[in-house]
Structures are given as C-alpha cells and as structure tokens.
Design an enzyme around this catalytic site. Structure first.
Site, PDB file in Angstrom:
ATOM      1  N   SER A 135      51.930 -41.552  14.440  1.00 29.18           N
ATOM      2  CA  SER A 135      52.410 -40.393  13.695  1.00 29.18           C
ATOM      3  C   SER A 135      53.034 -40.809  12.375  1.00 29.18           C
ATOM      4  O   SER A 135      53.749 -41.968  12.285  1.00 29.18           O
ATOM      5  CB  SER A 135      53.569 -39.923  14.520  1.00 29.18           C
ATOM      6  OG  SER A 135      54.122 -38.833  13.849  1.00 29.18           O
ATOM      7  N   ASP A 136      52.707 -40.082  11.355  1.00 24.14           N
ATOM      8  CA  ASP A 136      53.470 -40.349  10.212  1.00 24.14           C
ATOM      9  C   ASP A 136      54.709 -39.916  10.321  1.00 24.14           C
ATOM     10  O   ASP A 136      55.410 -39.228  11.321  1.00 24.14           O
ATOM     11  CB  ASP A 136      52.655 -39.405   9.138  1.00 24.14           C
ATOM     12  CG  ASP A 136      53.558 -39.475   7.867  1.00 24.14           C
ATOM     13  OD1 ASP A 136      53.882 -40.420   7.247  1.00 24.14           O
ATOM     14  OD2 ASP A 136      53.941 -38.269   7.228  1.00 24.14           O
ATOM     15  N   LYS A 137      55.811 -40.425   9.599  1.00 27.98           N
ATOM     16  CA  LYS A 137      57.318 -40.259   9.616  1.00 27.98           C
ATOM     17  C   LYS A 137      57.701 -39.148   8.775  1.00 27.98           C
ATOM     18  O   LYS A 137      58.023 -38.089   9.311  1.00 27.98           O
ATOM     19  CB  LYS A 137      58.131 -41.455   9.491  1.00 27.98           C
ATOM     20  CG  LYS A 137      59.357 -41.219   9.308  1.00 27.98           C
ATOM     21  CD  LYS A 137      60.380 -42.137   8.904  1.00 27.98           C
ATOM     22  CE  LYS A 137      60.371 -42.578   7.450  1.00 27.98           C
ATOM     23  NZ  LYS A 137      60.987 -41.253   6.585  1.00 27.98           N
ATOM     24  N   THR A 138      57.448 -39.017   7.395  1.00 25.35           N
ATOM     25  CA  THR A 138      57.984 -38.254   6.447  1.00 25.35           C
ATOM     26  C   THR A 138      57.319 -36.968   6.618  1.00 25.35           C
ATOM     27  O   THR A 138      55.996 -36.928   6.305  1.00 25.35           O
ATOM     28  CB  THR A 138      58.040 -38.678   5.033  1.00 25.35           C
ATOM     29  OG1 THR A 138      58.590 -39.959   4.919  1.00 25.35           O
ATOM     30  CG2 THR A 138      58.699 -37.778   4.195  1.00 25.35           C
ATOM     31  N   THR A 177      48.930 -37.882  13.466  1.00 25.54           N
ATOM     32  CA  THR A 177      49.500 -36.692  13.115  1.00 25.54           C
ATOM     33  C   THR A 177      49.870 -37.103  11.597  1.00 25.54           C
ATOM     34  O   THR A 177      50.392 -38.223  11.193  1.00 25.54           O
ATOM     35  CB  THR A 177      50.706 -36.129  13.951  1.00 25.54           C
ATOM     36  OG1 THR A 177      51.708 -37.441  13.832  1.00 25.54           O
ATOM     37  CG2 THR A 177      50.420 -36.203  15.487  1.00 25.54           C
TER      38      THR A 177
END
Length: 913
Positions: A344-347, A596
């Site tokens: 998963s991407d964070k931002t 994601t």
C-alpha cells in the site's frame, strides 16, 4: 588565580546548550550526463535561439509521452489462441471434414462467444498512458531569442529557460537557477507539492540547484528553471515506460492455460491412438474414423469453462460495484481472492494527504486552544501555504471563539489585527500586532520556524528537545510566541505546533482485518523514513521500515533482497522504479501481490501487481493503471472486496473441479469403449450435454459458499489429482451402465445411446453438489435456485432419453421411464459416495505429502524454504515473548516501587502530623 578555572571545572560548571537536530531530507536527484550538462548551460537572459530549439527537437523529440496503440483486429485474433480455443478449432475442422454442419455451427458459435466476452471486457479498460499524458501542463512561459514567450509544453527542449510561479504545473524536469523572472538573484525557495509523483506527504522546499519534476505543482515562490529532461526521459516519463512494458499474462489466464494444456495433450494422445488403431483396422472407413475422433475431441473440450467463469466473475463484479468497488479487469475478481501480500502507498491511501494539527508541545500553563488562537491571529488570510491552511482549519474547528462567530466573519471576535508582517523567507516567520478589544492593550504574536522562535524568546532548551523529539518521529514543528503584558519587545514561548499527514480513520482497522484474513500489508512510500515509521506505528503495523537502498544494494544477491522484501513491513524513500521492483520481487517468489495507490508514482506498480487497486480521489494515471477502483474513501471497502472475491473463487474452483472431472471421465470412458468395443455416441448428444449442463451451472454465481480465512490458491496438482480419482470412479460406473444395459438387459443400440446419454449427463453433473464445498455436501446446503437449475437440466435430459427426442436419424430411440428413473437415482446416490472420497482426499492432501510422493527438485527446495521460514517466524515469536516477559516484569517491579514510595510518603506525612 581565583578567577581561573581548571579544565575539569569548565566541563562541570558550564551548561551545555541544547541544539536542534537536523533531520536529513533524502532527495532523489537525477543524474545528468556530461553531454546533457553542456547543453543546459543556457544564458538565462536570452534563452535558446530558434535554430537551437529545432536542432534539439530533432535530437530529443517532443516533450510528450510516446503512444503505443495495438491493432484492434490483432487483439481480437489473440482471443482465438490458447489451449481451449485450439481444441474447439480442431473440433470445427473435423466436423467440416466429415460434413457434420450442425455440430460445426454449434462449436463455431461457442468459439466466437468465448472470444467476444474476452475482447469486450478488455475494451472497457482505459489507457494508462493516455491518463499520464493528460497530467502534463498545456502551456508554459520560456525565454527564446531574448523574449519571454508562451509556448506549448510539447515544444520544450533541454536547455530551455522557463518560469515557475505559484500554482504552476511544472512542465518538464528542470533545475532551479536561483533567479527571479527579471534575472535578479533570489534567496526565496519554492515549495513544491510532488506527493502524486514521489509520495512525500509534506511540500518539499527547493532551492537553487535542486531538481523540479514534471507534473508537480508549485505551492509557493517564483524562480527561473532550466529544462534538464523532457518526454519519456522525465521522472513521470519513466513511470509511463514501466506501465507500457508491463504486459504480463494474468494469473487467472495462466491457471486456465495450465488446465487446458493438460486436457489438450491428453486429447491429442488419445485421438491419435484411436485414429491410428482404427485406420489400421479399417482403412476404407476413414469417414467413420474421423467421426469417432470428432466425438472424442468434442468430449475433451470444456467449452463452457471460459464462459461460465467469465459470467460468474461478471456477476461478482456487479456485487462488488454495489459496495463501491468497481472492477475494470474481470479476472481481478478471482485474483483478489488469492492475494497474500497487499502493498500500500502511504500518502493519500493510508493517510489523508493533508497536513493536520497534531498534539502540540506547550510551555507554562498554555493550552492547545491558546496556541491555536494565537497561531490564527498570526496567520496570513487567504495564504495557499499548506501549513497555514492546516493551522487555520484546526483553529476554526477547535477554538470556541472562532467556531461560534457569525457566518462570513473573518475577524476574530474580541481582537483586531493592527499590523501584519507576512512570512519572510529570510526571517522565516510571520508577525502580527494585535489589539485586545476588551482590555484595549496591544501585544505581538510571532509564528515560524522553531529555531527562529526559540532565538526570539532568548533560548529554551525544553522546546529544543521537544522539537527534536517531534522531528525524530517525522512531525513538522512550528513555534509560536507572544509578547509579555506591557512590553511589545519581550517575547515568551507559547509552545510548538506539530503537524502530520494523519492516517485515515479506517486504515488501522482495515490493516487489522487484512491480517485476520491472512493478507500481509506492507507500506511502500516515497516519503521520508522517519515519517513512514511514525505512520506505521500509529496504524499498528510493524516498524521494520527499510529505505529504498535495500532494494538496489549491489552487495546483496537477488535472493537476499527478496527475503528483505518478504520480511520487511515496508519501504520508504522509494521512486516508481522501486515500487515496481518490490512487486516484481514478491511475484518472483510465487506470491500474488495486490497494490493500492492514488498517485502517478503508484501507476507502474499498480499495473505490475496481480491486482492494482486505485483508491478514492486518485489521479487519472492511477485509476487507468489499476484493475479495481474504490469509490468510497479509505481502504475499508477492500475488506468487502476480499470477502466477495473469495466467495466467487470458491464457486470458480468448484466449477473447475466438476468440469475437469467430467471431461477426464468422458475421455477415459470413450477412449476405452471406442478401442475395445468400437462404440461411439452421436456427436449431437455430446454437444447437448455440454450446452445444457454448462447453461445450468451459470447460476453457480448465486450459490451458497464458504469464505476462507486464508488467501485462496488453485493448487493445480491437487485439482487434477482429485479430478482423476473422481473421473476413474465415474468411468467405472459408466462401464457398469454400458455392459449391464447391453449384455444383461440386451437393449438395442439406439436405446443404449439414450441410456448412456442420460447417465453421462447426470452422473458427472450431480458431482457439482459435492465439489462446491471442501467438506461434506450437507454441511453447506446449495442455494435453492442453483439446485433447481441443475435438477431441471437432468429432468429435461430424462425426457430426451425417455422419448428419444433426437430420433432414429441421429441413432436415438426411447428408453422408457424405468431406465430413466433408474439412471437418475443411481447418479444421485453415487455422487454421495464420491463426496466421501473427495473429503478424505482434501483431509490428507498437503504440500509435504506431495513433496514426499513426487520429490522433484523444485518441491524439495520449496519445502526446505518453507521449513526455514517457519523456523525464522518461531524464533521471532520467541524473541518477542522474551521481550514482553521482560517488559511485564519491569512494569510489575515499577508498580511495586511506586507503591513503596507512596506508602513511605503516607507514613512520613502521618508521622509529621
């Protein structure tokens, strides 16, 4: 001598000043070749000449992303390729050769239906490259031949001098020159929002010599820049190139092809044996020999396999759409059920992608509302700076006097700003002189960089320590001070505001739910390492977050890097190539990976992943590269998607097991009976079995099912082995029907066709009641619609047999109700016996067993790796238990110590009294 101090005295007596710790910001700077470096040494006052622009356009091309378009006709032809398609095409050819035009038409129609379904589904997907192209700005201002003119972005070349102002979209990768528009030197820095490209949650400060990336947005400042890279060579261009080269065959298609390969090779071998044997026996009857081959070929074609699975997944996609999960690629429905790692991407995905007021550090008796109120008074109205926006929003939501003021009022009730000094890049703070309308006294408020504010108040060691503590956690700090009453020159510290891009409210629950479903969540972000660790801690994830250098470490082998990928909880400071590599390494390990994201920097990894998931509010590039798009904010809808996809997977696997079993059963029976008895069934009867039975199983999408608590896997070896076992047992029943009907009851040849048609239609078809669940069939009863459809097809087949509907012309005669009910009754009872066989096969099947029964080199290696992983996990678990025991012991000892101290204080107090 009394004034002198010894060196040791100096160390003891002098108070060491606490200093601010500088947290290094890792910036990804592109390498510029010496040849390109020479080309970008352009005079900022004149820019390039027209001739230089033409020459460089020829050398570097236009500043646009290359477009690759596939020929629609060739794309359509591709759907006529593959094992199952080849089987259908062979059957068409044989039917045409023997002149069986009815069978030819039916088989050809099935071939085109399967191709059209795949072509139409793919046509629905949007082009990721088109979306990336749309993110570029359309016009920009450049110096050409000494004049400042506006040109199309596509006409930019390396060496062009262009202007960047607040609100501009950066048109190409460039290097800041530290010059204003008129060529004057400037110390002002640009604030660049490049979160969509690099994943950094906070705006990045850029100074002279720093690189600005195409498609990022200028939030503050103004400078000249020189173009360094254009088109496909830019940061965003490399991302587009990764998307273009990502054309891996889907996981589901690989499974279908493996199944098809087994069936096609079995069919080819058996048909060749039948053809050679019968041609040797009776060479003049080549037409009958070909018809026998046609029957075997038709029997081997799981014509409904792609269609039934496509329809099941399409209905599943509609179920997901109702939960705001939009499926763009149909096979992603099945693949989501098998995903075991979710990167998963964070931002913008795990976090809100907006700076938010966090827990402040406060001095003296000031409160959180106090620091917000004074910060608001010193905030520049209408400023587009994200920090100012975060402070104003937090104050308006929290402070009563701001929350309750009349709608539309901008002033703060009870206060009046009499003088305001906006943010100055040199002083790094804002100042405001405020009149308190209640006391009619004025005071000043200063807000700015912590170093500046602490210096303004004459130093404050506790504040410095607090800022350092916040910085180590990745939080942005902002100092606030005000003057003391009656003195407009002496400031006292109010406190330090902390700002962070916070996790979404549902992210922690989603990660916990994913873990409970056996899905490991890894954070892959372009943000700084300390920020990633802070967010991971707040989300309840592991804090083993590594920087991107671990992915490209030349001292480590590919296997070592892959192990790091598996064991790490995430990676920080990554660029699109790194995200792509993480997904690729995990896939090379045999894992199905979901990804994601919401930004341009996520697009290549979204495209590469088995299932790319674009979250709500994503960029067009991410949406187009993804297989699934979430319409609801956050990740919580992923859990609905996983559960629904696992239910769909169970239905697909149950149908595949049934279909392979029935196909292998018929191949075994027809091959032996053709070779031994020279007997064949009319092809029209076989086609009716395929069409009717597969039409009934289309409603498997509404059937009840059990949702697995672990990622689902196809386990082809298990699937084919169990299919062979069940097929052999079904073949034994078929031979019993054949010989008892012919040799005991002496039915005619045409009646035998009707009896065997009903048996082959019903016995394998009823097996689907068993294959639909791994346990006993009665533990999860089938849905009444599904059961009714399956039974209805067999009732129809009963009438066809009892009345001999197809007639003497097709070699069919009525068999009567006695035979009809007897065949159906035996088939119903027999599926319950096969159900017991299936349950025990599932119970005793394991990878360890297959590795021992068929000890191939690959299986041995895989088993050793599994055992090593299990041992590693056990060691980690034991280490954590030791740490937990130590912490508990410390807590208990600390509690007893506090109790002893409290008792001692009580005793002292009572004695004094």
């Amino acid at each position: 001598m009394t004034d002198e101090k010894k060196p040791t005295d100096t160390v003891v007596d002098e108070k060491k000043e606490v200093e601010f710790e500088e947290q290094e910001h890792v910036e990804h700077e592109d390498e510029i070749s010496p040849e390109l470096e020479a080309l970008i040494q352009t005079d900022p006052n004149t820019g390039l000449t027209g001739d230089e622009v033409k020459e460089r356009l020829t050398q570097f091309g236009y500043n646009e992303l290359p477009e690759r378009k596939a020929n629609p006709f060739l794309k359509f032809i591709r759907y006529f390729m593959g094992p199952i398609s080849y089987l259908i095409e062979i059957a068409c050819i044989i039917a045409a050769v023997v002149g069986d035009w009815l069978d030819f038409a039916i088989i050809l129609a099935l071939l085109f239906i399967n191709a059209l379904i795949g072509f139409i589904e793919e046509a629905k997907a949007e082009s990721a490259l088109d979306a990336l192209r749309q993110t570029l700005a359309l016009k920009t201002r450049v110096f050409r031949d000494g004049d400042l003119i506006e040109v199309d972005v596509r006409e930019l070349v390396p060496g062009d001098i262009f202007v960047l102002r607040i609100g501009d979209i950066v048109p190409a990768d460039g290097r800041l020159l530290g010059l204003g528009v008129n060529g004057e030197e400037t110390n002002s820095e640009l604030q660049i929002d490049q979160s969509a490209l690099t994943g950094e949650s906070l705006p990045v400060h850029k100074n002279k010599g720093n690189t600005v990336y195409s498609s990022s947005i200028v939030k503050q400042g103004q400078q000249l820049s020189v173009v360094t890279k254009t088109g496909a060579n830019t940061f965003i261009g490399r991302a587009a190139n990764l998307i273009a080269i990502t054309a891996d065959e889907g996981h589901f298609q690989k499974i279908i092809n493996k199944i098809g390969n087994v069936l096609i090779w079995a069919t080819v071998v058996l048909v060749v044996i039948v053809f050679i044997t019968q041609m040797v026996r009776n060479p003049q009857n080549w037409r009958d020999v070909l018809e026998n081959c046609l029957v075997l070929t038709v029997a081997a074609i799981p014509v409904g396999l792609p269609t039934v699975m496509s329809v099941t997944m399409a209905l599943g996609a509609k179920q997901l759409a109702a939960k705001k999960v939009i499926v763009k690629r149909l096979t992603a429905v099945e693949e989501l059920a098998s995903v075991s790692v979710l990167c998963s991407d964070k931002t913008g995905t795990l976090t809100l992608n907006e700076l938010t007021f966090d827990e402040p550090w406060l001095n003296n008796d000031y409160t959180a509302d106090d620091i917000l109120l004074y910060s608001y008074l010193a905030a520049e109205p209408g400023a587009n700076d994200p920090i100012e926006v975060a402070v104003r929003r937090a104050a308006e939501e929290s402070v009563d006097v701001l929350r309750n003021r009349p709608q539309g009022q901008r002033d703060v009730p009870g206060y009046k700003v009499t003088q305001f000094q906006p943010f100055n890049p040199v002083t790094k703070m804002t100042q405001a002189t405020i009149l308190d309308l209640e006391t009619n006294e004025s005071f000043r408020v200063a807000k700015g960089a912590p170093q500046v504010i602490t210096r303004l108040v004459g130093g404050h060691d506790d504040a410095v320590r607090a800022v350092n503590s916040l910085a180590r956690r990745g939080l942005r700090a902002l100092g606030v001070a005000k003057t003391i009453p009656g003195d407009l020159e002496t400031f006292e510290l109010i406190g330090m505001i902390s700002l962070l891009d916070p996790p979404r409210p549902d992210s922690a629950d989603t990660i916990r739910d994913c873990n409970s479903l056996g899905v490991d969540v890894k954070m892959i972000t372009g943000d700084q390492l300390i920020i990633a660790k802070e967010v991971a801690q707040r989300l309840g994830m592991g804090r083993v977050i590594l920087d991107a250098n671990h992915l490209v470490d030349p001292t480590k082998s590919e296997d070592e890097v892959t192990v790091h990928c598996q064991r790490a909880d995430g990676f920080a400071q990554v660029i699109p190539e790194h995200k792509y590599r993480v997904v690729e390494l995990l896939q090379n390990k045999g894992l199905l990976v979901g990804m994601t994201g919401d930004g341009v920097n996520d697009a290549p990894a979204l495209k590469k992943a088995n299932v790319g998931i674009a979250v709500s509010g994503c960029t067009d590039a991410a949406r187009s590269a993804a297989d699934i798009v979430l319409l609801a904010p956050g990740l919580s809808t992923i859990i609905d998607g996983v559960k629904t996809s696992r239910a769909i997977f169970q239905r697909l696997r149950s149908y595949a097991l049934y279909r392979i079993t029935s196909t292998i059963h018929f191949l075994i029976f027809m091959f032996i009976v053709t070779m031994v008895e020279d007997w064949r069934m009319p092809a029209i009867l076989l086609i009716m079995i395929c069409v009717l039975n597969d039409a009934a199983t289309l409603v498997i999408s509404v059937d009840n099912t059990q949702i697995s608590d672990r990622p689902d896997k196809w386990r082809i070896g298990q699937l084919l082995t169990l299919s062979f076992i069940l097929a052999i047992l079904l073949a034994a029943l078929s031979f019993a029907h054949f010989y008892i009907a012919r040799d005991v009851f002496h039915v005619t040849e045409e009646e035998l066709h009707s009896i065997m048609y009903l048996h082959i239609s019903s016995a394998p078809h009823f097996v689907i009641f068993s294959t639909r669940v791994p346990g006993f069939w009665w533990e999860n009863m089938p849905h009444w619609i599904f059961a009714a459809c399956v039974l209805a097809t067999q009732v129809l087949a009963l009438f066809f047999s009892v009345y001999g509907v197809f007639g003497q012309r097709e070699g069919v005669a009525p068999c009567g109700y006695g035979w009809g009910f007897a065949v159906l009754g035996i088939s119903l009872v027999y599926f319950m016996f096969l159900d017991v066989v299936k349950v025990y096969c599932f119970r005793y099947w394991s990878f360890e067993m297959t590795a021992k029964v068929v000890p191939t080199k690959g299986r041995k290696t895989k088993l050793i790796n599994r055992q090593a992983d299990d041992e590693y996990k056990e060691r980690v678990r034991a280490s954590w238990n030791k740490i937990n025991h130590t912490l508990k012991a410390h807590d208990i000892a600390y509690a007893f110590r506090n109790l002893a101290v409290a008792e001692a204080k009580t005793h002292t107090a009572s004695t004094a009294a």
